[in-house]
Design an enzyme around this catalytic site. Structure first.
Site, PDB file in Angstrom:
ATOM      1  N   ASP A   1      -6.482  -0.806  -4.228  1.00 11.49           N
ATOM      2  CA  ASP A   1      -5.615  -1.888  -3.759  1.00 11.49           C
ATOM      3  C   ASP A   1      -4.378  -2.028  -4.653  1.00 11.49           C
ATOM      4  OD1 ASP A   1      -4.815  -3.956  -2.188  1.00 11.49           O
ATOM      5  OD2 ASP A   1      -6.376  -5.360  -2.795  1.00 11.49           O
TER       6      ASP A   1
ATOM      7  N   HIS B   1       2.253   3.872  -1.237  1.00 13.81           N
ATOM      8  CA  HIS B   1       1.117   4.660  -0.736  1.00 13.81           C
ATOM      9  C   HIS B   1       1.200   6.109  -1.233  1.00 13.81           C
ATOM     10  CE1 HIS B   1      -0.323   1.315   1.482  1.00 13.81           C
ATOM     11  NE2 HIS B   1       0.596   1.336   2.426  1.00 13.81           N
TER      12      HIS B   1
ATOM     13  N   LEU C   1     -18.155  17.843  -6.954  1.00 13.88           N
ATOM     14  CA  LEU C   1     -17.862  16.425  -6.695  1.00 13.88           C
ATOM     15  C   LEU C   1     -17.873  16.219  -5.187  1.00 13.88           C
ATOM     16  CD1 LEU C   1     -16.753  13.596  -7.833  1.00 13.88           C
ATOM     17  CD2 LEU C   1     -14.525  14.439  -7.089  1.00 13.88           C
TER      18      LEU C   1
HETATM   19  C1  FPP Z   1      -4.084  -0.959  -0.288  1.00 15.62           C
HETATM   20  O1  FPP Z   1      -2.864  -1.341  -0.832  1.00 15.62           O
HETATM   21  C2  FPP Z   1      -4.040   0.451   0.029  1.00 15.62           C
HETATM   22  C3  FPP Z   1      -4.149   0.989   1.257  1.00 15.62           C
HETATM   23  C4  FPP Z   1      -4.332   0.163   2.478  1.00 15.62           C
HETATM   24  C5  FPP Z   1      -4.051   2.417   1.471  1.00 15.62           C
HETATM   25  C6  FPP Z   1      -4.709   3.285   0.452  1.00 15.62           C
HETATM   26  C7  FPP Z   1      -4.261   4.644   0.701  1.00 15.62           C
HETATM   27  C8  FPP Z   1      -3.926   5.564  -0.182  1.00 15.62           C
HETATM   28  C9  FPP Z   1      -4.007   5.445  -1.632  1.00 15.62           C
HETATM   29  C10 FPP Z   1      -3.371   6.784   0.413  1.00 15.62           C
HETATM   30  C11 FPP Z   1      -4.091   8.033   0.286  1.00 15.62           C
HETATM   31  C12 FPP Z   1      -5.507   8.140   0.552  1.00 15.62           C
HETATM   32  C13 FPP Z   1      -6.077   9.284   0.907  1.00 15.62           C
HETATM   33  C14 FPP Z   1      -7.541   9.348   1.024  1.00 15.62           C
HETATM   34  C15 FPP Z   1      -5.328  10.492   1.195  1.00 15.62           C
HETATM   35  P1  FPP Z   1      -1.990  -2.453  -0.085  1.00 15.62           P
HETATM   36  O2  FPP Z   1      -1.019  -1.757   0.795  1.00 15.62           O
HETATM   37  O3  FPP Z   1      -2.873  -3.429   0.610  1.00 15.62           O
HETATM   38  O4  FPP Z   1      -1.280  -3.093  -1.310  1.00 15.62           O
HETATM   39  P2  FPP Z   1      -0.837  -4.624  -1.491  1.00 15.62           P
HETATM   40  O5  FPP Z   1      -2.087  -5.450  -1.397  1.00 15.62           O
HETATM   41  O6  FPP Z   1      -0.232  -4.634  -2.853  1.00 15.62           O
HETATM   42  O7  FPP Z   1       0.158  -4.921  -0.397  1.00 15.62           O
END
Ligand code: FPP
Length: 250
Positions: free
Chosen positions: A22, A39, A133
């Protein structure tokens, strides 16, 4: 070996770490960048954390990357995230395969773009015999959806009598079939919620919350979480001292 490394070496290493990644959006906002830049930074960080996990001897790593609730986000962000997973498979799979990483997917396949479904299935198939892994990608995943899906399958395939419904039977029909429950669940960015992640599987997991935003959660931060885990006393609902006495009774 640095002092920090030897500290990790002597500690209990969780066999299975699950992470709620997150804080990508806030990371980008703090830099006046678009959310997708967050992201992308989060994706690069995932690569580093995969490497650190193989180094530390973690056997299973589950990452919560796209939840069943994430469909509520604007279409361009959803499309961007789908594209990220597709690019990661194109760009990283050969290397991950060489490194002995097995990829698994948990979540509802239906509903994902057909081309992405095929890409995920072929990545899972290609790496199925790797065992250094096990990387489990939770994509279009939600625990409630998983449990409902499990019951639908149980009714269809087993048509059980009520007394035949056991915890083992339910576990067998979850997306995580065959994967041990997580020992340690980490959530970054300071939020302290489970957000529909591995509800069934994490009942006895140790939870670790950190204010660090996911793109900044580096090897050292992971090592700190593992050290904190090593200091916890896991009782699984029992009383540790009493259990110990029983173990040593004879
Ligand atoms: C939460 O941060 C994150 C996500 C919803 C996406 C997580 C995805 C990745 C790290 C991309 C890659 C993953 C793979 C498996 C290739 P948020 O957008 O909710 O952040 P915020 O709460 O600060 O707005």
């Amino acid at each position: 070996m640095s002092e920090k490394e030897s500290k990790t070496k002597n500690r209990k290493i969780p066999q299975h770490i699950a992470i709620i990644m997150d804080g990508n959006g806030r990371w980008a906002k703090a830099r006046h960048l678009p959310r997708m830049a967050g992201h992308r930074a989060g994706t690069e960080n995932l690569r580093r954390i995969i490497r650190a996990c193989t180094e530390f001897g973690v056997k299973y790593l589950t990452v919560y990357a796209f939840s069943t609730e994430n469909w509520k986000r604007p279409k361009d962000e959803i499309d961007g995230l789908m594209q990220i997973l597709s690019d990661v498979i194109d760009r990283e799979l050969v290397k991950l395969h060489e490194e002995g990483v097995q990829m698994r997917h948990i979540g509802q396949m239906e509903g994902l773009p057909p081309a992405l479904q095929e890409k995920i299935k072929s990545a899972v198939e290609k790496t199925r015999n790797n065992d250094r892994l096990i990387l489990i990608i939770a994509w279009n995943y939600g625990s409630r959806n998983e449990i409902v899906h499990a019951f639908q399958k149980i009714l269809l395939k087993e048509a059980p009598n009520p007394e035949e419904i056991t915890e083992e039977l339910v576990s067998k029909y979850l997306f995580t079939e065959g994967i041990p429950d997580p020992d340690l669940v980490i959530r970054t960015s300071g939020e302290m919620r489970t957000s529909n992640f591995l509800l069934w599987q994490s009942v006895y997991s140790e939870w670790y919350f950190t204010p660090i935003l996911w793109p900044d959660f580096d090897r050292e931060a992971l090592q700190k979480a593992i050290i904190a885990y090593g200091k916890r006393e896991r009782r699984f609902g029992g009383r540790f001292k009493q259990q110990k006495k029983e173990i040593y009774a004879d």
